[in-house]
Design a protein around this motif. Structure first.
Motif, PDB file in Angstrom:
ATOM      1  N   GLU A 109       0.800  -1.220   0.000  1.00 14.10           N
ATOM      2  CA  GLU A 109       0.000   0.000   0.000  1.00 14.10           C
ATOM      3  C   GLU A 109       0.838   1.278   0.000  1.00 14.10           C
ATOM      4  N   HIS A 110       2.144   1.152   0.216  1.00 11.85           N
ATOM      5  CA  HIS A 110       3.008   2.325   0.187  1.00 11.85           C
ATOM      6  C   HIS A 110       3.504   2.645  -1.215  1.00 11.85           C
ATOM      7  N   GLY A 111       3.154   1.815  -2.187  1.00 12.29           N
ATOM      8  CA  GLY A 111       3.617   2.024  -3.550  1.00 12.29           C
ATOM      9  C   GLY A 111       3.058   3.304  -4.155  1.00 12.29           C
ATOM     10  N   ALA A 112       3.773   3.817  -5.141  1.00 16.98           N
ATOM     11  CA  ALA A 112       3.316   5.013  -5.844  1.00 16.98           C
ATOM     12  C   ALA A 112       1.965   4.755  -6.509  1.00 16.98           C
ATOM     13  N   VAL A 113       1.173   5.802  -6.665  1.00 18.33           N
ATOM     14  CA  VAL A 113      -0.137   5.687  -7.311  1.00 18.33           C
ATOM     15  C   VAL A 113      -0.198   6.639  -8.500  1.00 18.33           C
ATOM     16  N   VAL A 114      -1.117   6.356  -9.407  1.00 15.54           N
ATOM     17  CA  VAL A 114      -1.289   7.205 -10.582  1.00 15.54           C
ATOM     18  C   VAL A 114      -1.948   8.518 -10.163  1.00 15.54           C
ATOM     19  N   GLU A 115      -1.890   9.490 -11.042  1.00 13.36           N
ATOM     20  CA  GLU A 115      -2.561  10.762 -10.787  1.00 13.36           C
ATOM     21  C   GLU A 115      -4.059  10.612 -11.009  1.00 13.36           C
ATOM     22  N   GLY A 116      -4.823  11.382 -10.286  1.00 12.63           N
ATOM     23  CA  GLY A 116      -6.265  11.378 -10.444  1.00 12.63           C
ATOM     24  C   GLY A 116      -6.841  12.601  -9.782  1.00 12.63           C
ATOM     25  N   SER A 117      -8.059  12.938 -10.176  1.00 13.12           N
ATOM     26  CA  SER A 117      -8.722  14.101  -9.593  1.00 13.12           C
ATOM     27  C   SER A 117     -10.164  13.747  -9.272  1.00 13.12           C
ATOM     28  N   PRO A 118     -10.671  14.188  -8.127  1.00  9.50           N
ATOM     29  CA  PRO A 118     -12.067  13.911  -7.783  1.00  9.50           C
ATOM     30  C   PRO A 118     -13.050  14.662  -8.666  1.00  9.50           C
ATOM     31  N   ASP A 119     -12.572  15.627  -9.436  1.00  9.02           N
ATOM     32  CA  ASP A 119     -13.459  16.468 -10.243  1.00  9.02           C
ATOM     33  C   ASP A 119     -13.510  16.053 -11.709  1.00  9.02           C
ATOM     34  N   GLU A 120     -12.825  14.989 -12.063  1.00  9.44           N
ATOM     35  CA  GLU A 120     -12.755  14.577 -13.462  1.00  9.44           C
ATOM     36  C   GLU A 120     -13.998  13.823 -13.916  1.00  9.44           C
ATOM     37  N   GLY A 121     -14.226  13.892 -15.216  1.00 13.81           N
ATOM     38  CA  GLY A 121     -15.144  12.974 -15.852  1.00 13.81           C
ATOM     39  C   GLY A 121     -14.429  11.661 -16.085  1.00 13.81           C
ATOM     40  N   GLN A 122     -15.052  10.733 -16.793  1.00 13.59           N
ATOM     41  CA  GLN A 122     -14.440   9.428 -17.008  1.00 13.59           C
ATOM     42  C   GLN A 122     -13.256   9.546 -17.957  1.00 13.59           C
ATOM     43  N   ARG A 123     -12.123   8.970 -17.559  1.00 16.63           N
ATOM     44  CA  ARG A 123     -10.901   9.031 -18.369  1.00 16.63           C
ATOM     45  C   ARG A 123     -10.444   7.615 -18.698  1.00 16.63           C
ATOM     46  N   ASP A 124      -9.685   7.032 -17.799  1.00 18.07           N
ATOM     47  CA  ASP A 124      -9.296   5.632 -17.935  1.00 18.07           C
ATOM     48  C   ASP A 124      -9.431   4.978 -16.570  1.00 18.07           C
ATOM     49  N   ARG A 130      -8.402   6.133  -8.936  1.00 15.32           N
ATOM     50  CA  ARG A 130      -7.632   6.993  -8.038  1.00 15.32           C
ATOM     51  C   ARG A 130      -8.385   8.291  -7.747  1.00 15.32           C
ATOM     52  N   GLY A 131      -8.999   8.874  -8.764  1.00 16.03           N
ATOM     53  CA  GLY A 131      -9.776  10.081  -8.543  1.00 16.03           C
ATOM     54  C   GLY A 131     -10.927   9.840  -7.584  1.00 16.03           C
ATOM     55  N   ALA A 132     -11.553   8.670  -7.692  1.00 18.88           N
ATOM     56  CA  ALA A 132     -12.659   8.330  -6.799  1.00 18.88           C
ATOM     57  C   ALA A 132     -12.169   8.139  -5.367  1.00 18.88           C
ATOM     58  N   GLU A 133     -10.976   7.547  -5.194  1.00 19.55           N
ATOM     59  CA  GLU A 133     -10.394   7.448  -3.853  1.00 19.55           C
ATOM     60  C   GLU A 133     -10.259   8.835  -3.235  1.00 19.55           C
ATOM     61  N   LEU A 134      -9.722   9.773  -4.020  1.00 17.73           N
ATOM     62  CA  LEU A 134      -9.515  11.126  -3.517  1.00 17.73           C
ATOM     63  C   LEU A 134     -10.852  11.804  -3.214  1.00 17.73           C
ATOM     64  N   ALA A 135     -11.868  11.486  -4.012  1.00 17.32           N
ATOM     65  CA  ALA A 135     -13.195  12.055  -3.776  1.00 17.32           C
ATOM     66  C   ALA A 135     -13.764  11.571  -2.452  1.00 17.32           C
ATOM     67  N   ALA A 136     -13.623  10.285  -2.179  1.00 22.11           N
ATOM     68  CA  ALA A 136     -14.140   9.720  -0.922  1.00 22.11           C
ATOM     69  C   ALA A 136     -13.421  10.322   0.278  1.00 22.11           C
ATOM     70  N   VAL A 137     -12.099  10.379   0.205  1.00 22.22           N
ATOM     71  CA  VAL A 137     -11.312  10.941   1.307  1.00 22.22           C
ATOM     72  C   VAL A 137     -11.625  12.425   1.482  1.00 22.22           C
ATOM     73  N   GLY A 138     -11.803  13.131   0.373  1.00 16.89           N
ATOM     74  CA  GLY A 138     -12.081  14.557   0.449  1.00 16.89           C
ATOM     75  C   GLY A 138     -13.385  14.860   1.163  1.00 16.89           C
ATOM     76  N   ALA A 139     -14.378  13.992   1.006  1.00 19.70           N
ATOM     77  CA  ALA A 139     -15.678  14.231   1.634  1.00 19.70           C
ATOM     78  C   ALA A 139     -15.741  13.720   3.064  1.00 19.70           C
ATOM     79  N   PHE A 140     -15.183  12.542   3.320  1.00 14.29           N
ATOM     80  CA  PHE A 140     -15.334  11.901   4.630  1.00 14.29           C
ATOM     81  C   PHE A 140     -14.112  12.083   5.535  1.00 14.29           C
ATOM     82  N   GLY A 141     -12.970  12.453   4.947  1.00 12.74           N
ATOM     83  CA  GLY A 141     -11.743  12.518   5.725  1.00 12.74           C
ATOM     84  C   GLY A 141     -11.087  11.158   5.819  1.00 12.74           C
ATOM     85  N   ALA A 142      -9.776  11.129   5.887  1.00  8.79           N
ATOM     86  CA  ALA A 142      -9.032   9.872   5.897  1.00  8.79           C
ATOM     87  C   ALA A 142      -9.440   8.931   7.033  1.00  8.79           C
ATOM     88  N   PRO A 143      -9.682   9.401   8.259  1.00  5.45           N
ATOM     89  CA  PRO A 143     -10.022   8.467   9.341  1.00  5.45           C
ATOM     90  C   PRO A 143     -11.360   7.757   9.173  1.00  5.45           C
TER      91      PRO A 143
END
Length: 328
Positions: A109-124, A130-143
């Motif tokens: 889990e410490h490995g590098a991750v690809v870039e992503g944005s919570p505000d993007e439309g569908q890309r690949d 990754r963008g969805a991960e950031l979206a979830a954390v952004g709304a609920f907080g990491a804990p």
């Protein structure tokens, strides 16, 4: 506990809902209503990509949310923001694809991750997850956010077609192209084991990313196909073939011959990841025989034709291409 499953009627989402119901949780599923909800679940209808599509979720409180979305990250952003004050925890079914491919052998889990944005439309797929991960954390907080980085997922209700294709091909009988080597290690997770661990993690308030797949070598290509032979009762003949012969024939690993990848960096990226964190946190994976048997029984129960997700390519080798390699 009160659980909201975003999805909840197909494959992983269905496994989540059914496992929670079996454990006595109060389950609500939210989806477009194209498939029936599991018995005992409350069904809410909506399309998270449409204007007003989240209206059915504007009221209600839940202890936890499970989200299986694999499209535009902003769809996760919007629903997570809507629920952040009315749900305790958010579990997002992500993917090991968030690690740059090919990830090194033993990647954790410490490995590098690809870039992503919570505000993007569908890309690949990788950037979307990754963008969805950031979206979830952004709304609920990491804990309060659990990131389920699943690998290869198999089991009943599979709508990708990997294990169903092998079961159907072997059940048909005759000479079967079996990509070697037989001892090639496979790493996957049964959707029901993924669901069971997810509920445990939500109960015990685990958070952060977890690689969710069996330990490396949980089974082998030989054991998998031999088990398919046994459960189908087929008289098929497996012809184990050198990986170079298969790839030189232009057959695509993973798609042409599902699950299989030849030895090398692609195989190490998919079938050799480090899952010690999840295993230490209670992940238990059932034997391959149980996954194959249950998938075969489910497949027979629906007439032998597995459902196919429209956003994923059809997998499997056609008879002509298989025969051409066998004839060599």
């Amino acid at each position: 506990m009160k659980l909201l499953v975003l999805g909840g009627t197909e494959f992983v989402g269905r496994a989540m809902a059914e496992e929670a119901l079996a454990e006595g949780w109060e389950v609500t599923v939210f989806n477009r209503g194209n498939h029936p909800a599991p018995a005992g679940a409350l069904a809410l209808k909506g399309d998270r990509t449409a204007q007003g599509g989240l209206d059915a979720l504007r009221e209600g409180e839940w202890d936890a949310v499970v989200d299986t979305w694999s499209g535009a990250p902003r769809a996760v952003r919007d629903v997570a923001r809507l629920l952040a004050d009315r749900a305790g925890r958010y579990a997002y079914v992500s993917s090991c694809s968030v690690y740059p491919f090919p990830a090194p052998r033993g990647n954790d889990e410490h490995g590098a991750v690809v870039e992503g944005s919570p505000d993007e439309g569908q890309r690949d797929y990788a950037r979307d997850k990754r963008g969805a991960e950031l979206a979830a954390v952004g709304a609920f907080g990491a804990p309060r956010t659990l990131l389920l980085r699943a690998g290869l997922i198999l089991g009943p209700y599979e709508n990708i077609g990997r294990l169903p294709w092998w079961l159907g091909r072997i059940a048909k009988g005759g000479d079967v192209l079996a990509p070697g080597p037989q001892a090639l290690e496979l790493q996957y997770i049964d959707a029901r084991d993924l669901a069971r661990w997810t509920l445990h993690a939500l109960r015990t308030q685990l958070h952060g990313p977890y690689n969710l797949v069996s330990a490396p070598g949980h089974t082998t290509m030989g054991e998998l196909l031999d088990t398919c032979l046994a459960v189908t009762g087929s008289d098929a003949r497996l012809h184990w073939t050198d990986p170079k012969v298969v790839t030189d024939a232009g057959i695509e690993p993973w798609t042409g011959l599902p699950i299989w990848l030849p030895p090398g960096e692609m195989h190490e990226a998919i079938h050799q990841s480090d899952t010690s964190k999840a295993l230490a946190a209670g992940l238990r994976c059932r034997p391959v025989a149980e996954t194959v048997q249950d998938t075969w029984e489910w497949l027979c129960g629906i007439g032998g034709v597995a459902p196919q997700r429209p956003d994923r390519p059809v997998v499997g080798l056609d008879a002509e291409a298989e025969a051409a390699v066998l004839n060599r």
